[in-house]
Design an enzyme around this catalytic site. Structure first.
Site, mmCIF file in Angstrom:
data_model
loop_
_atom_site.group_PDB
_atom_site.id
_atom_site.type_symbol
_atom_site.label_atom_id
_atom_site.label_comp_id
_atom_site.label_asym_id
_atom_site.label_seq_id
_atom_site.Cartn_x
_atom_site.Cartn_y
_atom_site.Cartn_z
ATOM 1 N N TYR A 89 0.773 -1.194 0.114
ATOM 2 C CA TYR A 89 -0.013 -0.128 -0.049
ATOM 3 C C TYR A 89 0.888 1.106 0.020
ATOM 4 C CZ TYR A 89 -4.178 2.773 1.218
ATOM 5 O OH TYR A 89 -5.281 3.726 1.233
ATOM 6 N N CYS A 90 0.746 2.092 -1.013
ATOM 7 C CA CYS A 90 1.388 3.459 -0.993
ATOM 8 C C CYS A 90 2.982 3.290 -0.877
ATOM 9 C CB CYS A 90 0.956 4.316 -0.127
ATOM 10 S SG CYS A 90 1.627 5.990 -0.227
ATOM 11 N N VAL A 91 3.536 3.988 -0.184
ATOM 12 C CA VAL A 91 5.086 3.589 -0.016
ATOM 13 C C VAL A 91 5.446 2.172 0.264
ATOM 14 C CG1 VAL A 91 5.343 4.303 2.363
ATOM 15 C CG2 VAL A 91 7.419 4.583 0.702
#
Length: 601
Positions: free
Chosen positions: A337-339
């Site tokens: 998720y994301c980074v």
């Protein structure tokens, strides 16, 4: 909407109680002194406020725009004439309204602008004049920056961003004297609203150690492990960087292939487990998945030298080893998720280069691997700003979580900053308890070495997409990642723009299922199957532009969650008997959600 004849004014508020007003004025001055003292405390202690560096960059950036305009006096005259023309039209039309004549508005708020909803902004000629004057000036200032010639793209992007911040801050809705709603509120309460608000402002500056920690919600009765992050499970592994949680099964059989979730380390993992109704994790367990999630440590100076490679090895790789011990399965499917998805992508490239095949497929939630179109967060990334940030980080070993929270808020100031400034500090209202905003305020710090590597190699130099990142002596190439990938973008994402996620999908060498969810970075992902709020779009291969892809995509009602589960099941449908957390080889250390997630920044 056009401004018509002057309508009947709202009933006049009752006259203030002068004695109470005087008393509250004295209290307001006292609370203002406390707020000022809290703001000056870092200076008294020899700690220069971080905002001074940000202000310096703002002045430098806008100065370059002014310098370019000053080189062409003729264009300056034309720009001034354009602004004067707008104000002349406004003055003429306002005079007509004062005399009871019909008058077309010169400027009206955009359809989605909620700042001027109070009827008096249109019904009262004075406030209508203030509103339109602000809108005329704002749009003129934005056009001036956009049309500045000879300014490099990054500087112009920064200038546009900074001007939006200034214009948002200077909106007449943000001041008592120019906001009809605030005026009514202040008069009716004899200024008690301002006293309450100033008291909360002083408390929040104190809580932010000299910098305002914006109060967006109250803690209410929220407690991690009590009514948030409550999906049953056990911590089955722990090291200096992670706790690994394995969730207890709720079905008799489960998919043979386990699921490992790699959340971002800039936020806490329980965004995927806010409460039973919104929990992606609880839902995934109920579908028969053996779910593991990484819970990152909230780092301090002890993790200062933990690098991006350490996060890969002591995070993802250590988790894979533990999953195999707990389940006996060497091969998993993973979510980033994301980074966390960027880190997972780096790990996948490293594994492809070294022959490590433990991850059979991967899902990326709102993840960037190509940062060409990184959006407004790129405003904060250039050599000068990174160097300044590195100096601050290496001085204490980490970056305070509040820095990232402030940056995210600035992406949407009229939604995430100024409504709270008005409601809390001017109306004196305690905000409502809201689980999502509670999670958002539960920030995490970032180790200096890791965050510096991430900013430089991803945002500044885009080295992952260029194939120039070297990890442990291995050059990474996303084109060598040939496992199936489910790549989820969110259509209104300001953090990982859908255009950026789409472009990144082309970097992988295997089959990519690209899906676009409605809404933004959080709501696009956390869209519960039982009560979905948004739709999603599907299409074929990732080709051409995002706009072309969307134009030919199929819009599907409801959440993408079942679509993703079908993708998972199609790859590995085999089921086995449900597994207990830890299995036979790992002894559970404590109940979920563990200890690391409870550490506050």
């Amino acid at each position: 909407m056009a401004s018509g004849k002057q309508q009947s004014p709202n009933p006049a508020p009752p006259a203030p109680d002068l004695e109470r007003l005087a008393s509250n004025t004295a209290k307001l001055v006292e609370e203002m002194g406390k707020a000022t003292a809290a703001a000056l405390k870092p200076v008294e202690e020899g700690r220069p406020p971080a905002s001074s560096e940000e202000l310096s960059d703002l002045v430098k950036t806008l100065g370059q725009v002014v310098e370019r305009w000053a080189m062409d006096p003729h264009r300056v005259v034309l720009a001034q004439a354009s602004l004067t023309k707008g104000f002349m039209e406004l003055w003429t039309n306002s005079m007509k309204r004062m005399q009871g004549e019909e008058a077309q508005a010169v400027a009206e708020p955009d359809a989605g602008d909620r700042r001027f909803r109070d009827p008096e902004w249109s019904e009262n000629p004075i406030f209508d004049f203030i509103k339109q004057a602000y809108l005329i000036t704002s749009r003129w200032a934005e056009d001036v920056v956009k049309s500045a010639d000879g300014v490099d793209a990054h500087t112009k992007h920064k200038a546009e961003f900074y001007v939006r911040q200034i214009l948002s801050a200077l909106a007449p809705t943000n001041f008592v004297a120019t906001n009809p709603e605030l005026l009514r509120e202040t008069v009716s309460q004899n200024g008690e609203n301002l006293v309450r608000g100033m008291k909360m402002l002083a408390e929040d500056i104190e809580a932010g150690k000299g910098k305002l920690k914006l109060r967006q919600t109250t803690s209410g009765n929220f407690a991690v492990g009590v009514n948030m992050a409550t999906t049953p499970g056990k911590v089955v592994f722990r090291n200096d960087l992670i706790e690994l949680i394995q969730y207890a099964p709720t079905t008799d059989t489960v998919f043979k292939r386990p699921l490992l979730i790699v959340p971002p380390w800039i936020n806490k993992f329980y965004i995927l487990d806010l409460n039973p109704e919104k929990s992606f994790i609880r839902w995934a367990v109920a579908q028969g998945l053996t779910v593991f999630t990484i819970s990152w440590v909230n780092p301090d100076e002890r993790q200062a030298k933990k690098s991006f490679e350490d996060y890969m090895r002591e995070g993802i790789f250590a988790a894979l080893d533990a999953v195999e011990k707990a389940t006996g399965e060497k091969h998993v499917t993973a979510i980033g998720y994301c980074v966390g998805g960027t880190l997972l992508s780096v790990a996948l490239a490293y594994m492809a280069a070294t022959g490590d095949d433990r991850i059979d497929s991967a899902t990326l939630f709102t993840t960037q691997v190509d940062f060409t179109h990184a959006g407004d967060l790129a405003v904060f990334v250039d050599e000068g700003q990174i160097k300044s940030l590195e100096d601050r980080m290496y001085a204490q070993g980490y970056l305070e979580g509040s820095s990232m929270a402030s940056a995210f808020n600035m992406l949407r100031p009229n939604d995430l900053i100024w409504p709270y400034m008005i409601n809390v500090y001017l109306k004196g209202q305690e905000p409502f308890p809201f689980d999502l905003l509670y999670w958002n305020s539960d920030s995490t710090r970032m180790p200096a070495a890791n965050h510096s590597f991430y900013l430089r190699n991803c945002y500044l130099e885009n080295n992952l997409a260029k194939g120039k990142i070297d990890i442990g002596g291995v050059r990474l190439d996303l084109g060598k990642v040939t496992i199936p990938i489910y790549n989820l973008a969110a259509r209104e994402d300001h953090i990982a723009p859908a255009r950026s996620v789409f472009k990144g999908s082309k970097e992988f060498g295997g089959d990519v299922t690209f899906v676009v969810a409605g809404s933004g970075h959080i709501a696009g992902v956390v869209n519960p199957a039982d009560k979905p709020k948004y739709q999603y779009w599907t299409n074929g291969k990732v080709e051409g532009t995002l706009e072309h892809w969307l134009a030919h995509a199929t819009e599907n009602p409801g959440t993408w969650w079942p679509h993703w589960l079908s993708w998972i099941e199609a790859q590995a449908p085999e089921r086995v008997k449900a597994r207990k957390p830890g299995g036979r080889r790992l002894k559970p250390l404590c109940d979920a959600p563990g200890e690391y997630v409870k550490v506050r920044a």
